[in-house]
Design a protein around this motif. Structure first.
Motif, PDB file in Angstrom:
ATOM      1  N   VAL A  56      52.054  43.877  28.422  1.00 43.75           N
ATOM      2  CA  VAL A  56      53.133  43.985  29.397  1.00 43.75           C
ATOM      3  C   VAL A  56      54.465  43.783  28.691  1.00 43.75           C
ATOM      4  CG1 VAL A  56      54.102  43.046  31.534  1.00 43.75           C
ATOM      5  CG2 VAL A  56      51.621  43.125  31.230  1.00 43.75           C
ATOM      6  N   LEU A 110      42.622  37.181  32.817  1.00 46.21           N
ATOM      7  CA  LEU A 110      43.177  37.446  34.145  1.00 46.21           C
ATOM      8  C   LEU A 110      42.110  37.414  35.222  1.00 46.21           C
ATOM      9  CD1 LEU A 110      45.621  40.440  33.736  1.00 46.21           C
ATOM     10  CD2 LEU A 110      46.138  38.148  34.503  1.00 46.21           C
ATOM     11  N   TRP A 132      42.038  40.845  30.375  1.00 41.18           N
ATOM     12  CA  TRP A 132      42.853  39.856  29.659  1.00 41.18           C
ATOM     13  C   TRP A 132      44.316  40.285  29.652  1.00 41.18           C
ATOM     14  CZ3 TRP A 132      40.868  35.566  26.847  1.00 41.18           C
ATOM     15  CH2 TRP A 132      39.464  35.455  26.880  1.00 41.18           C
ATOM     16  N   GLN A 133      45.193  39.296  29.708  1.00 41.50           N
ATOM     17  CA  GLN A 133      46.613  39.537  29.454  1.00 41.50           C
ATOM     18  C   GLN A 133      46.866  39.194  28.000  1.00 41.50           C
ATOM     19  OE1 GLN A 133      49.425  36.994  31.450  1.00 41.50           O
ATOM     20  NE2 GLN A 133      51.166  38.136  30.672  1.00 41.50           N
ATOM     21  N   ALA A 188      45.808  43.849  28.994  1.00 42.82           N
ATOM     22  CA  ALA A 188      47.092  44.251  29.581  1.00 42.82           C
ATOM     23  C   ALA A 188      48.218  43.857  28.633  1.00 42.82           C
ATOM     24  CB  ALA A 188      47.285  43.582  30.948  1.00 42.82           C
ATOM     25  N   VAL A 201      53.279  47.952  32.196  1.00 42.32           N
ATOM     26  CA  VAL A 201      52.011  47.702  31.519  1.00 42.32           C
ATOM     27  C   VAL A 201      51.571  48.991  30.825  1.00 42.32           C
ATOM     28  CG1 VAL A 201      50.617  48.239  33.576  1.00 42.32           C
ATOM     29  CG2 VAL A 201      49.664  46.752  31.799  1.00 42.32           C
ATOM     30  N   LEU A 249      50.607  39.111  37.331  1.00 39.75           N
ATOM     31  CA  LEU A 249      51.013  38.607  36.010  1.00 39.75           C
ATOM     32  C   LEU A 249      52.428  38.046  35.996  1.00 39.75           C
ATOM     33  CD1 LEU A 249      49.923  41.509  33.642  1.00 39.75           C
ATOM     34  CD2 LEU A 249      48.982  39.226  33.722  1.00 39.75           C
ATOM     35  N   GLY A 306      49.787  38.326  25.544  1.00 40.49           N
ATOM     36  CA  GLY A 306      51.190  37.930  25.555  1.00 40.49           C
ATOM     37  C   GLY A 306      51.962  38.395  24.339  1.00 40.49           C
ATOM     38  N   VAL A 344      46.998  42.998  37.766  1.00 38.26           N
ATOM     39  CA  VAL A 344      48.175  43.163  36.905  1.00 38.26           C
ATOM     40  C   VAL A 344      49.446  42.733  37.639  1.00 38.26           C
ATOM     41  CG1 VAL A 344      49.570  44.834  35.624  1.00 38.26           C
ATOM     42  CG2 VAL A 344      47.083  44.922  35.476  1.00 38.26           C
ATOM     43  N   GLU A 370      55.672  37.656  33.671  1.00 37.00           N
ATOM     44  CA  GLU A 370      56.198  38.469  32.558  1.00 37.00           C
ATOM     45  C   GLU A 370      56.159  37.654  31.267  1.00 37.00           C
ATOM     46  OE1 GLU A 370      58.247  41.711  30.661  1.00 37.00           O
ATOM     47  OE2 GLU A 370      57.739  41.653  32.774  1.00 37.00           O
TER      48      GLU A 370
END
Length: 136
Positions: free
Chosen positions: A10, A68, A85-86, A8, A15, A130, A88, A127, A132
């Motif tokens: 973001v 995540l 997964w997020q 993801a 997203v 999440l 960053g 999602v 930010e």
């Protein structure tokens, strides 16, 4: 069992999703997070970095990735385990570098995910949970 990893990206409350081509054998004409199969000898994070570069042309900052959760679909030999997964931080501007797999990519507001046809319905809830990230 197939092991798949998705990421993801973001930014500004949205997203990045990929739209699976209507001609795909598995999950055609649905929106999904970018990603793909984990190959033999790869960790999920290594596969995620490779897939994000192949599909979107971005280089993820591995240290910024956090797991995540997991999604499951199918059964028996068609069972799929999806690690979500997020990401960053990343380098580069996402573009569709896999037009044979995806006929579109789009930044979608997190609040709008529930209205889209998604590969995994549970993905929207993951999602939406999440925080930010601060991507620059």
């Amino acid at each position: 069992m197939h092991v798949v990893v998705t990421g993801a990206l973001v930014e500004n409350g949205a997203v990045l999703l990929v739209h699976r081509s209507p001609t795909r054998r598995a999950y055609p004409d649905l929106w999904d997070l970018p990603g793909g199969h984990v190959e033999a000898g790869e960790s999920e994070l290594q596969a995620l970095a490779r897939e994000m570069h192949e599909e979107l042309g971005v280089h993820i900052v591995a240290e910024s990735a956090s797991r995540l959760g997991d999604l499951h679909a199918g059964s028996g030999e068609n069972a799929v385990h999806v690690g979500v997964w997020q990401i960053g931080d990343w380098v580069g501007s996402p573009t569709n570098r896999a037009p044979d797999e995806h006929d579109d990519i789009a930044w979608v507001g997190i609040s709008e995910l529930g209205g889209l046809p998604l590969v995994h319905g549970d993905m929207a809830a993951l999602v939406r949970s999440l925080p930010e990230p601060d991507h620059n």
